[in-house]
Design an enzyme around this catalytic site. Structure first.
Site, PDB file in Angstrom:
ATOM      1  N   LYS A   1     -11.707 -44.041  -0.606  1.00 39.75           N
ATOM      2  CA  LYS A   1     -12.594 -43.364   0.351  1.00 39.75           C
ATOM      3  C   LYS A   1     -12.069 -43.505   1.779  1.00 39.75           C
ATOM      4  CE  LYS A   1     -15.177 -43.684  -3.344  1.00 39.75           C
ATOM      5  NZ  LYS A   1     -15.950 -42.810  -4.158  1.00 39.75           N
TER       6      LYS A   1
ATOM      7  N   TRP B   1     -23.663 -49.049  -8.404  1.00 40.53           N
ATOM      8  CA  TRP B   1     -22.663 -48.066  -8.829  1.00 40.53           C
ATOM      9  C   TRP B   1     -22.639 -48.077 -10.354  1.00 40.53           C
ATOM     10  CZ3 TRP B   1     -16.975 -49.301  -9.778  1.00 40.53           C
ATOM     11  CH2 TRP B   1     -16.245 -48.125  -9.994  1.00 40.53           C
TER      12      TRP B   1
ATOM     13  N   ASP C   1     -17.557 -56.028  -3.326  1.00 35.45           N
ATOM     14  CA  ASP C   1     -16.991 -54.740  -3.673  1.00 35.45           C
ATOM     15  C   ASP C   1     -16.882 -53.953  -2.362  1.00 35.45           C
ATOM     16  OD1 ASP C   1     -16.467 -52.171  -4.426  1.00 35.45           O
ATOM     17  OD2 ASP C   1     -17.878 -52.119  -6.080  1.00 35.45           O
TER      18      ASP C   1
HETATM   19  C1  PLP Z   1     -19.479 -49.130  -5.103  1.00 34.31           C
HETATM   20  C2  PLP Z   1     -18.165 -48.669  -5.604  1.00 34.31           C
HETATM   21  N1  PLP Z   1     -17.263 -49.581  -5.973  1.00 34.31           N
HETATM   22  C3  PLP Z   1     -16.054 -49.237  -6.427  1.00 34.31           C
HETATM   23  C4  PLP Z   1     -15.693 -47.929  -6.528  1.00 34.31           C
HETATM   24  C5  PLP Z   1     -14.316 -47.695  -7.045  1.00 34.31           C
HETATM   25  O1  PLP Z   1     -13.674 -46.602  -6.681  1.00 34.31           O
HETATM   26  P1  PLP Z   1     -12.102 -46.409  -6.932  1.00 34.31           P
HETATM   27  O2  PLP Z   1     -11.738 -47.108  -8.198  1.00 34.31           O
HETATM   28  O3  PLP Z   1     -11.936 -44.959  -6.995  1.00 34.31           O
HETATM   29  O4  PLP Z   1     -11.442 -47.048  -5.764  1.00 34.31           O
HETATM   30  C6  PLP Z   1     -16.606 -46.913  -6.168  1.00 34.31           C
HETATM   31  C7  PLP Z   1     -16.289 -45.489  -6.309  1.00 34.31           C
HETATM   32  O5  PLP Z   1     -17.095 -44.606  -6.244  1.00 34.31           O
HETATM   33  C8  PLP Z   1     -17.869 -47.309  -5.685  1.00 34.31           C
HETATM   34  O6  PLP Z   1     -18.790 -46.418  -5.302  1.00 34.31           O
END
Ligand code: PLP
Length: 404
Positions: A252, A136, A215
């Site tokens: 998500k 990411w 994560d």
């Molecule tokens: C692999 C991964 N980790 C963490 C996140 C964190 O997302 P958020 O801060 O919107 O919960 C994302 C969002 O796209 C992600 O793809």
């Protein structure tokens, strides 16, 4: 007019905007009606609209009379208990024995930041953080901004997880190194480790005293079954009895993108250590944001604590994950029927929202300029941006572009 003093900010150099947010901005400004956004990973329904999960809609109704007082520093207590049970499993020994410290976080990103800050205090600034390659786009900057050196592990090829490289890196890393694992639905590759591969990884992590940080941004959305997607976390925490970090997001899995609701949790060896860790988390949060936002946490808690809403949410997860799987299948079929040169079978073999198509940056730019199809330059596409009325068009445009 008095003369202007020299600027204190002259030392600040310009930072280019984030590529994915910029892509969405360009897409939104595109006046053409026939346009497709496959950039940002947000789930859309079969009409291409953001989806308010039915469970979330009902939960909002339930909490509509909540007051607007501050939450406790560590977050909404019911949210923390329910979210920890959800991810570790109600029967987890770590939960039963009071060995899970947790705090509410500003979604997955905030959870990663808190986990990293805590780990820097515990393991020291000389610790290396290993992230996957590819990963990411935000992982590197989150951990570098905390002051860690970040290194990459070769994680995947077009054929799947590169276990050989992964194992080699695990074996060569200094003890106490932090490994950022994607619990499920690896972003962007779409390749996940099998339970057998997680067991192999876990054995080395344990033997070499490495620190696993999960994560967990896509639990439930990957297979449609939360428990199944949480396999690696539960295996490391309970079967192997390891101390781990979990950075959980409800963006998500509940469609709560803008509410910024997540959790940072650490399992540790004893309840006494856990109490100390939690007190340290509280100190960090007090200094950083004083206390977290209430709305999203109330929604999550309302869904998780009510039998009916919880059952509805499990259905909602199946709705989202099966629509994504169906779109993967339709995109693959379209490309196969058109005999588009390339290996497209992997689109159906990969998991989760994303897949890397393997197009060149030139082809990606051509798709945007010629057909108004937007995707990251790496040709990572968010499958959730596809639907019944655009998937064939996307396949045809990719076909034209590849054959050009
Ligand atoms: C692999 C991964 N980790 C963490 C996140 C964190 O997302 P958020 O801060 O919107 O919960 C994302 C969002 O796209 C992600 O793809």
């Amino acid at each position: 007019m008095s003369s202007v003093s020299p600027s204190f900010f002259e030392v600040v150099s310009y930072t280019p905007p984030d590529a994915i947010f910029e892509l969405t901005k360009t897409y939104n400004a595109d006046p053409v009606a026939r346009k497709v956004n496959l950039g940002q990973g947000t789930y859309k329904d079969e009409n291409g609209n953001p989806w308010i999960l039915p469970a979330v809609r009902s939960a909002k109704e339930k909490i509509k009379d909540s007051n607007h007082e501050y939450l406790p520093i560590l977050g909404l207590p019911s949210f923390r208990t329910l979210a920890a049970d959800l991810v570790f499993g109600k029967h987890s020994a770590a939960i039963r024995e009071g060995r899970v410290a947790s705090c509410q976080a500003l979604s997955g990103t905030g959870a990663l930041h808190i986990a990293g800050t805590m780990l820097k205090q515990v393991l020291g600034r000389d610790t290396t953080v290993y992230i996957t390659k590819p990963s990411w786009s935000n992982h590197r900057q989150v951990f570098e901004s905390i002051g860690f050196a970040v290194q990459e592990i070769n994680y995947s090829s077009s054929a799947g997880v590169d276990m050989q490289s992964l194992i080699q890196t695990l074996n060569e890393a200094a003890p106490k190194s932090i490994f950022v694992f994607h619990a499920s639905a690896h972003n962007p590759s779409g390749w996940d480790c099998s339970p057998a591969q997680w067991k192999q990884i876990g054995a080395i992590v344990k033997e070499r005293q490495l620190f696993p940080l999960f994560d967990a941004a896509y639990l439930g959305l990957t297979s449609g079954d939360y428990d199944r997607d949480a396999f690696a976390i539960r295996y490391f925490a309970d079967e192997l009895g390891l101390e781990i970090a979990v950075c959980l997001s409800f963006a998500k899995s509940m469609g709560l993108y803008g509410e910024r609701v997540g959790m940072c949790a650490f399992s540790s060896n004893t309840p006494t250590i856990t109490a100390a860790v939690e007190s340290s988390l509280a100190r960090m949060i007090r200094a950083e944001i004083s206390n977290p936002p209430a709305f999203g946490a109330r929604i999550v808690a309302a869904v998780l604590e009510d039998e009916e809403l919880y059952a509805q949410w499990r259905k909602d997860l199946v709705t989202m994950s099966s629509r994504i799987a169906e779109m993967r299948w339709q995109l693959y079929q379209g490309l196969a029927e058109l005999r588009t040169p390339g290996d497209w079978k992997r689109i159906t073999e990969q998991k989760g929202m994303f897949c890397i198509l393997g197009l060149t940056p030139d082809q990606v730019h051509y798709l945007q300029k010629e057909y108004h199809i937007y995707m990251a330059e790496s040709s990572r596409v968010s499958i959730a941006g596809l639907n019944g009325s655009n998937v064939r068009y996307v396949a045809e445009c990719i076909n034209q572009t590849v054959k050009r």
